[in-house]
Design a protein around this motif. Structure first.
Motif, mmCIF file in Angstrom:
data_model
loop_
_atom_site.group_PDB
_atom_site.id
_atom_site.type_symbol
_atom_site.label_atom_id
_atom_site.label_comp_id
_atom_site.label_asym_id
_atom_site.label_seq_id
_atom_site.Cartn_x
_atom_site.Cartn_y
_atom_site.Cartn_z
ATOM 1 N N SER A 83 0.812 -1.141 -0.018
ATOM 2 C CA SER A 83 0.012 -0.165 -0.061
ATOM 3 C C SER A 83 0.912 1.236 0.046
ATOM 4 C CB SER A 83 -0.861 -0.078 1.400
ATOM 5 O OG SER A 83 -0.396 -0.113 2.404
ATOM 6 N N MET A 84 2.248 1.266 0.744
ATOM 7 C CA MET A 84 2.985 2.364 0.630
ATOM 8 C C MET A 84 3.408 2.627 -0.711
ATOM 9 S SD MET A 84 4.840 1.930 4.109
ATOM 10 C CE MET A 84 4.326 2.083 5.980
ATOM 11 N N ALA A 85 4.134 1.506 -1.223
ATOM 12 C CA ALA A 85 4.481 1.620 -2.526
ATOM 13 C C ALA A 85 3.553 1.890 -3.623
ATOM 14 C CB ALA A 85 5.146 0.056 -3.131
ATOM 15 N N ALA A 90 1.297 5.729 -7.459
ATOM 16 C CA ALA A 90 -0.104 6.361 -8.072
ATOM 17 C C ALA A 90 -0.191 7.810 -7.913
ATOM 18 C CB ALA A 90 -1.241 5.716 -7.394
ATOM 19 N N ARG A 91 0.269 8.498 -6.696
ATOM 20 C CA ARG A 91 -0.098 9.853 -6.541
ATOM 21 C C ARG A 91 1.409 10.798 -6.395
ATOM 22 N NH1 ARG A 91 -5.039 11.410 -7.591
ATOM 23 N NH2 ARG A 91 -6.434 9.583 -7.362
ATOM 24 N N LYS A 92 2.527 10.165 -6.547
ATOM 25 C CA LYS A 92 3.854 11.141 -6.141
ATOM 26 C C LYS A 92 4.407 10.996 -7.689
ATOM 27 C CE LYS A 92 4.658 12.629 -3.054
ATOM 28 N NZ LYS A 92 4.298 13.899 -2.341
ATOM 29 N N ARG A 93 5.107 12.104 -8.165
ATOM 30 C CA ARG A 93 5.902 12.531 -9.034
ATOM 31 C C ARG A 93 7.377 12.514 -8.670
ATOM 32 N NH1 ARG A 93 2.805 12.777 -13.583
ATOM 33 N NH2 ARG A 93 0.363 13.677 -13.299
ATOM 34 N N PHE A 94 8.197 11.645 -9.315
ATOM 35 C CA PHE A 94 9.611 11.728 -9.072
ATOM 36 C C PHE A 94 10.515 11.373 -10.472
ATOM 37 C CE2 PHE A 94 8.118 8.062 -7.254
ATOM 38 C CZ PHE A 94 8.837 7.274 -7.601
ATOM 39 N N PRO A 95 11.629 11.693 -10.665
ATOM 40 C CA PRO A 95 12.226 11.157 -11.711
ATOM 41 C C PRO A 95 12.391 9.603 -11.690
ATOM 42 C CG PRO A 95 13.311 13.173 -10.854
ATOM 43 C CD PRO A 95 12.289 12.713 -9.805
ATOM 44 N N LEU A 148 -2.256 -3.962 -7.978
ATOM 45 C CA LEU A 148 -3.729 -3.974 -7.826
ATOM 46 C C LEU A 148 -4.291 -2.704 -6.652
ATOM 47 C CD1 LEU A 148 -6.592 -5.463 -7.661
ATOM 48 C CD2 LEU A 148 -5.808 -6.415 -5.543
ATOM 49 N N LEU A 149 -3.195 -2.315 -5.898
ATOM 50 C CA LEU A 149 -3.484 -1.209 -5.180
ATOM 51 C C LEU A 149 -3.213 0.178 -5.790
ATOM 52 C CD1 LEU A 149 -2.113 -2.527 -1.683
ATOM 53 C CD2 LEU A 149 -4.299 -1.624 -1.964
ATOM 54 N N ARG A 150 -2.320 0.214 -6.759
ATOM 55 C CA ARG A 150 -1.969 1.378 -7.524
ATOM 56 C C ARG A 150 -3.077 1.596 -8.354
ATOM 57 N NH1 ARG A 150 -0.496 1.933 -12.547
ATOM 58 N NH2 ARG A 150 0.521 4.045 -13.089
ATOM 59 N N GLN A 151 -3.848 0.609 -8.978
ATOM 60 C CA GLN A 151 -4.971 0.930 -9.861
ATOM 61 C C GLN A 151 -6.097 1.439 -8.881
ATOM 62 O OE1 GLN A 151 -3.259 0.813 -12.652
ATOM 63 N NE2 GLN A 151 -5.053 -0.009 -13.693
ATOM 64 N N GLY A 168 -3.344 20.909 5.299
ATOM 65 C CA GLY A 168 -1.930 20.769 6.124
ATOM 66 C C GLY A 168 -1.562 19.309 6.038
ATOM 67 N N ALA A 169 -2.241 18.410 5.613
ATOM 68 C CA ALA A 169 -1.755 17.065 5.767
ATOM 69 C C ALA A 169 -0.636 16.616 5.024
ATOM 70 C CB ALA A 169 -2.906 16.127 5.589
ATOM 71 N N GLY A 170 0.290 16.081 5.705
ATOM 72 C CA GLY A 170 1.531 15.544 4.888
ATOM 73 C C GLY A 170 1.295 14.200 4.181
ATOM 74 N N ASP A 171 2.497 13.718 3.386
ATOM 75 C CA ASP A 171 2.111 12.299 2.898
ATOM 76 C C ASP A 171 1.956 11.333 3.756
ATOM 77 O OD1 ASP A 171 2.668 13.420 0.280
ATOM 78 O OD2 ASP A 171 4.704 13.326 0.504
ATOM 79 N N TRP A 172 2.436 11.084 4.932
ATOM 80 C CA TRP A 172 2.275 10.190 5.892
ATOM 81 C C TRP A 172 0.687 10.201 6.595
ATOM 82 C CZ3 TRP A 172 3.263 5.475 7.330
ATOM 83 C CH2 TRP A 172 2.981 5.186 8.655
ATOM 84 N N ARG A 173 0.325 11.411 6.674
ATOM 85 C CA ARG A 173 -1.070 11.597 7.122
ATOM 86 C C ARG A 173 -1.959 11.249 6.119
ATOM 87 N NH1 ARG A 173 -3.817 17.024 9.894
ATOM 88 N NH2 ARG A 173 -5.828 16.014 10.310
ATOM 89 N N ILE A 174 -1.778 11.699 5.016
ATOM 90 C CA ILE A 174 -2.592 11.407 4.028
ATOM 91 C C ILE A 174 -2.852 9.772 3.616
ATOM 92 C CG2 ILE A 174 -2.785 11.390 1.382
ATOM 93 C CD1 ILE A 174 -1.991 14.442 1.400
ATOM 94 N N TYR A 175 -1.441 9.224 3.685
ATOM 95 C CA TYR A 175 -1.589 7.706 3.498
ATOM 96 C C TYR A 175 -2.371 7.056 4.856
ATOM 97 C CZ TYR A 175 0.190 3.159 4.173
ATOM 98 O OH TYR A 175 0.124 1.758 4.190
#
Length: 267
Positions: A83-85, A90-95, A148-151, A168-175
């Protein structure tokens, strides 16, 4: 109307053919130890003695405990890591995100047998042979679970994540507060899949544990001496092993279909 009747008859016949082996297994398991069994004769009496003898065996109880631990810990660990991966993909953009994702998914095309020997050598060098670490850790990287979770996460409304960031939620709180609660249906479905994969796993526990202290049910039952066991005793062992899988499927079959339908091609 006639087509529907024929379809019903066909599905009924197919269902009976599919269920018949399980009914036979249960009936034989409930038969007296030396009684003639199907297809030769229907038992004159049913008994639980075969199950009682099986459950009183120290080795069988140890195999069952190892299997429950192997399956239970793997379910929790796979759900958390996948779920973390999946949230990141699914929601983060990085090179390199897409390249990393496709590299992960490409492992689905590699047969497990091709990496079996290197995995066993690595486990032995780490000193994890016949340990729970060696049994569980190598099975936690689950590309199918990530996909499956990414979809599912990709299909969630963008507004939900935007509102969380505005608050004001960060990534950990959103997750923790957004992704996990919304993914509860697919997490439940995935938990069933992972449980069944590990409960029925044979090859990996065989090469890692063999007949050691961490032997699982599938491996342990294969070591039983069929020459000294009657058919009812063998069927009792098979029933105890298979019933948990059947019960889990019956409890969540509708959710399985709904979740797989919902997590079709991502947008």
């Amino acid at each position: 109307m006639r087509n529907r009747i024929w379809l019903t008859v066909l599905l009924s016949v197919v269902s009976l053919v599919a269920v018949a082996p399980f009914v036979l297994m249960l009936v034989v398991a409930l038969s007296p130890r030396f009684a003639p069994t199907i297809p030769y004769a229907w038992p004159s009496a049913l008994t639980l003695d075969n199950f009682a003898a099986l459950l009183s065996t120290e080795s069988f109880l140890r195999w069952t405990g190892n299997t429950v631990l192997y399956s239970g810990v793997s379910v929790v660990a796979v759900l958390l890591s996948a779920s973390m991966a999946a949230y990141v993909f699914a929601r983060k953009r990085f090179p390199g995100r897409d390249a990393l994702l496709w590299s992960l998914l490409s492992t689905l095309m590699v047969p497990f047998h091709a990496v079996l020997l290197p995995s066993v050598v690595l486990i032995q060098q780490l000193g994890w042979a016949d340990t729970y670490w060696g049994l569980i850790v190598p099975t936690l990287a689950n590309a199918q679970a990530v996909l499956l979770l990414r979809q599912f996460i990709r299909a969630l409304p963008d507004e939900v994540f935007d509102a969380a960031r505005i608050d004001g939620a960060g990534d950990w709180r959103i997750y923790r507060s957004v992704v996990l609660p919304l993914c509860r249906p697919v997490l439940g479905t995935l938990a069933v899949f992972v449980f069944l994969w590990h409960w029925n796993d044979f090859l990996w526990p065989l090469v890692v544990s063999g007949d050691g202290e961490t032997t699982t049910l599938t491996v342990g039952l294969s070591t039983l001496d069929a020459g000294h066991l009657t058919a009812p005793e063998l069927m009792a062992a098979a029933t105890v092993t298979g019933v948990p899988c059947l019960l889990v499927f019956l409890l969540v079959q509708r959710r399985l279909v709904d979740t797989v339908t919902f997590t079709g091609p991502g947008r």
